[in-house]
Design a protein around this motif. Structure first.
Motif, mmCIF file in Angstrom:
data_model
loop_
_atom_site.group_PDB
_atom_site.id
_atom_site.type_symbol
_atom_site.label_atom_id
_atom_site.label_comp_id
_atom_site.label_asym_id
_atom_site.label_seq_id
_atom_site.Cartn_x
_atom_site.Cartn_y
_atom_site.Cartn_z
ATOM 1 N N GLN A 9 0.818 -1.197 0.000
ATOM 2 C CA GLN A 9 0.000 0.000 0.000
ATOM 3 C C GLN A 9 0.861 1.259 0.000
ATOM 4 N N GLN A 10 1.948 1.229 0.767
ATOM 5 C CA GLN A 10 2.825 2.392 0.808
ATOM 6 C C GLN A 10 3.517 2.604 -0.518
ATOM 7 N N GLU A 11 3.952 1.517 -1.141
ATOM 8 C CA GLU A 11 4.668 1.650 -2.402
ATOM 9 C C GLU A 11 3.754 2.116 -3.522
ATOM 10 N N SER A 12 2.438 1.918 -3.369
ATOM 11 C CA SER A 12 1.520 2.383 -4.391
ATOM 12 C C SER A 12 1.500 3.902 -4.460
ATOM 13 N N VAL A 20 4.836 6.835 4.016
ATOM 14 C CA VAL A 20 5.331 7.047 5.375
ATOM 15 C C VAL A 20 5.935 5.735 5.845
ATOM 16 N N PHE A 21 7.200 5.762 6.248
ATOM 17 C CA PHE A 21 7.932 4.530 6.493
ATOM 18 C C PHE A 21 8.601 4.537 7.860
ATOM 19 N N THR A 22 8.858 3.356 8.357
ATOM 20 C CA THR A 22 9.665 3.183 9.560
ATOM 21 C C THR A 22 11.085 2.823 9.153
ATOM 22 N N TRP A 23 12.014 2.936 10.105
ATOM 23 C CA TRP A 23 13.388 2.549 9.814
ATOM 24 C C TRP A 23 13.465 1.068 9.451
ATOM 25 N N GLU A 24 12.668 0.271 10.104
ATOM 26 C CA GLU A 24 12.679 -1.172 9.817
ATOM 27 C C GLU A 24 12.327 -1.434 8.360
ATOM 28 N N GLU A 25 11.356 -0.682 7.861
ATOM 29 C CA GLU A 25 10.964 -0.867 6.464
ATOM 30 C C GLU A 25 12.049 -0.382 5.513
ATOM 31 N N VAL A 26 12.677 0.732 5.846
ATOM 32 C CA VAL A 26 13.761 1.241 4.999
ATOM 33 C C VAL A 26 14.904 0.242 4.950
ATOM 34 N N GLN A 27 15.226 -0.358 6.078
ATOM 35 C CA GLN A 27 16.369 -1.273 6.158
ATOM 36 C C GLN A 27 16.161 -2.548 5.354
ATOM 37 N N ARG A 28 14.926 -2.891 5.035
ATOM 38 C CA ARG A 28 14.684 -4.069 4.203
ATOM 39 C C ARG A 28 15.196 -3.859 2.775
ATOM 40 N N HIS A 29 15.303 -2.608 2.384
ATOM 41 C CA HIS A 29 15.674 -2.288 0.995
ATOM 42 C C HIS A 29 17.150 -1.915 0.944
ATOM 43 N N LEU A 37 17.334 4.829 0.620
ATOM 44 C CA LEU A 37 18.117 5.501 1.654
ATOM 45 C C LEU A 37 17.364 6.736 2.126
ATOM 46 N N VAL A 38 17.848 7.323 3.221
ATOM 47 C CA VAL A 38 17.184 8.463 3.849
ATOM 48 C C VAL A 38 18.133 9.647 3.899
ATOM 49 N N ILE A 39 17.638 10.833 3.496
ATOM 50 C CA ILE A 39 18.382 12.081 3.614
ATOM 51 C C ILE A 39 17.436 13.115 4.210
ATOM 52 N N ASP A 40 17.806 13.662 5.357
ATOM 53 C CA ASP A 40 16.967 14.655 6.049
ATOM 54 C C ASP A 40 15.538 14.145 6.230
ATOM 55 N N ARG A 41 15.432 12.894 6.634
ATOM 56 C CA ARG A 41 14.157 12.223 6.938
ATOM 57 C C ARG A 41 13.323 11.925 5.694
ATOM 58 N N LYS A 42 13.795 12.276 4.519
ATOM 59 C CA LYS A 42 13.106 11.941 3.281
ATOM 60 C C LYS A 42 13.610 10.596 2.773
ATOM 61 N N VAL A 43 12.697 9.766 2.294
ATOM 62 C CA VAL A 43 13.045 8.424 1.828
ATOM 63 C C VAL A 43 13.105 8.421 0.303
ATOM 64 N N TYR A 44 14.223 7.905 -0.234
ATOM 65 C CA TYR A 44 14.425 7.871 -1.679
ATOM 66 C C TYR A 44 14.661 6.441 -2.144
ATOM 67 N N ASN A 45 14.050 6.118 -3.270
ATOM 68 C CA ASN A 45 14.285 4.830 -3.911
ATOM 69 C C ASN A 45 15.369 5.037 -4.974
ATOM 70 N N GLY A 92 8.725 9.161 -0.141
ATOM 71 C CA GLY A 92 8.022 9.427 1.100
ATOM 72 C C GLY A 92 8.957 9.952 2.162
ATOM 73 N N GLU A 93 8.580 9.752 3.407
ATOM 74 C CA GLU A 93 9.371 10.241 4.526
ATOM 75 C C GLU A 93 9.233 9.313 5.711
ATOM 76 N N LEU A 94 10.066 9.531 6.712
ATOM 77 C CA LEU A 94 9.975 8.737 7.920
ATOM 78 C C LEU A 94 8.735 9.125 8.717
ATOM 79 N N ALA A 95 8.161 8.152 9.390
ATOM 80 C CA ALA A 95 7.031 8.427 10.269
ATOM 81 C C ALA A 95 7.478 9.367 11.385
ATOM 82 N N THR A 96 6.580 10.214 11.836
ATOM 83 C CA THR A 96 6.923 11.196 12.865
ATOM 84 C C THR A 96 7.392 10.532 14.161
ATOM 85 N N SER A 97 6.989 9.286 14.380
ATOM 86 C CA SER A 97 7.392 8.563 15.591
ATOM 87 C C SER A 97 8.811 8.009 15.498
ATOM 88 N N GLU A 98 9.404 8.061 14.293
ATOM 89 C CA GLU A 98 10.737 7.510 14.089
ATOM 90 C C GLU A 98 11.813 8.524 14.455
#
Length: 444
Positions: A9-12, A20-29, A37-45, A92-98
């Protein structure tokens, strides 16, 4: 790509950059063919982008699945320009809780370093003094001219030839430090001018390849002294380094070389052979296999100039012998300077540490003096160079007290030693690693 229905759903929403992603989800990729990868809390494919990355596939891939904010800032003097290429990759970006940092990276040290970088920028320590680099280039060209005039005026006797080789080796070593400045984009404000002068210095003045250097050296800076990521610690089973690798080799009964004697055979196959044999072969292979014809032309322009100048005096075979001896001398200079800051330091597998901690564990400084600055191309300030690789080297002495202050405040070891101690520690660290290997090989 893994992660179940939630991930799908997120990738759609990736096309809109609204995930909106968690660190755990980012680390799978973090695998080949699937890299975020993440730069300034922004997530890039970056999966498709890595092959087009100007710095090479590997350097950006080393940060797949983790925060690359400080590495991004360290390597890109024109961040606004580079962000244009990042924009289409935003998913996307990291979830605010991350938290801002992934894994166990020290948030206090990360913030302290970023505040230090802001202070350094305010102080104008990334601004270049053009006269410094003009004078440095001038003294290289003067040395080249002196070497030629020596043979032209006084002939090709053994003494004149030896002196000529020493002068040429000095010129080559100093050109090596200058190409290092342009390669790190630390001279001009615009990257394209740095790239152009880099090709001139490393190509026409040294006969090497700018792209080969970039792809190799930036990996070293991105992940210094980390096995499988830093090519400078890839010893092709010739040496074992640090405290972890020797034990691993010993336990597995790996014995490609008598590693307990590596501090002795280092003098035979290390400094004498790195540039004239290993680097020379690797550079030529890289240019041909990658069809890097521009760098090949620059490289050949050096050899055309050299053989045009010296073949009339020595003949073709004598000229080859002379340049081989020059490379032999230069290689000793290069190896001792570059390894005294790294080999004695921590060398291990990836630990995903924050930028400040990672760089300080992998580097140390050599005491400042006019000779040490010139002799090492200011790489006696290896700590400052690794923290701020795009900073002009004439400002390292100004930023060093600021770095030391931050390290003292937060209990980070800032190591400085004499030039002789740096040389000695290269050998002693090789001896220590060899002893660790032998103990593990015999008893574990």
């Amino acid at each position: 790509m893994g992660g179940g229905g939630k991930q799908t759903q997120q990738e759609s929403s990736c096309g809109r950059g609204g995930g909106v992603f968690t660190w755990e989800e980012v680390q799978r990729h973090s695998h080949k063919g699937d890299q975020w990868l993440v730069i300034d809390r922004k997530v890039y494919n970056i999966t498709d982008w890595v092959k087009r990355h100007p710095g090479g596939v590997r350097v950006i891939s080393h940060y797949a699945g983790e925060d690359a904010t400080d590495a991004f800032a360290a390597f890109h003097p024109e961040p606004d320009f580079v962000r244009k290429f990042l924009k289409p990759l935003l998913i996307g970006e990291l979830a605010t809780s991350e938290p801002n940092q992934d894994r166990d990276k020290n948030s206090v040290l990360t913030q302290a370093f970023r505040e230090l970088r802001e202070e350094v920028e305010r102080e104008g320590l990334f601004r270049t003094q053009p006269l410094f680099f003009c004078l440095h280039l001038g003294h290289i060209l003067l040395l080249e001219a002196l070497a030629y005039l020596l043979i032209w005026v006084y002939g090709t006797g053994w003494l004149q030839t030896l002196l000529c080789a020493v002068i040429m080796a000095t010129s080559q070593a100093q050109a090596g430090w200058l190409q290092h400045d342009f390669g790190h984009l630390s001279v001009f404000k615009k990257s394209r001018w740095n790239h152009l002068l880099h090709k001139f210095v490393i190509g026409h003045l040294k006969g090497a390849s700018a792209n080969w250097w970039n792809h190799r050296h930036f990996q070293h800076h991105a992940k210094p002294n980390i096995f499988s990521k830093d090519p400078d610690v890839n010893m092709l089973h010739t040496f074992v380094l640090g405290k972890t690798q020797p034990v691993e080799y010993g336990i597995k009964k790996i014995k490609y070389m008598p590693y307990n004697h590596q501090h002795q055979y280092f003098f035979l196959i290390g400094p004498p052979m790195l540039i004239p044999v290993y680097f020379h072969i690797q550079i030529m292979q890289t240019m041909f296999f990658r069809r890097d014809w521009v760098d090949l032309v620059w490289s050949m322009s050096y050899y055309l100039r050299y053989f045009t100048c010296y073949t009339p005096f020595y003949g073709i075979f004598g000229a080859v012998a002379l340049i081989s001896f020059v490379r032999f001398l230069e290689s000793h200079w290069f190896v001792w300077v570059t390894q005294m800051n790294h080999i004695p330091m921590e060398i291990d597998h990836e630990k995903h540490e924050d930028w400040l901690t990672m760089q300080l564990k992998a580097t140390c400084n050599i005491e400042q003096s006019l000779f040490n600055d010139w002799f090492s191309g200011h790489l006696n300030f290896q700590i400052e160079h690794h923290l701020f690789p795009t900073m002009p080297r004439h400002n390292y002495c100004r930023v060093a007290p600021l770095v030391r202050k931050v390290c003292e405040k937060h209990g980070v070891t800032y190591q400085e030693k004499s030039l002789w101690s740096g040389f000695r520690d290269v050998v002693s660290s090789l001896r220590e690693s060899g002893d660790l290997w032998l103990d593990a090989y015999l008893h574990k």
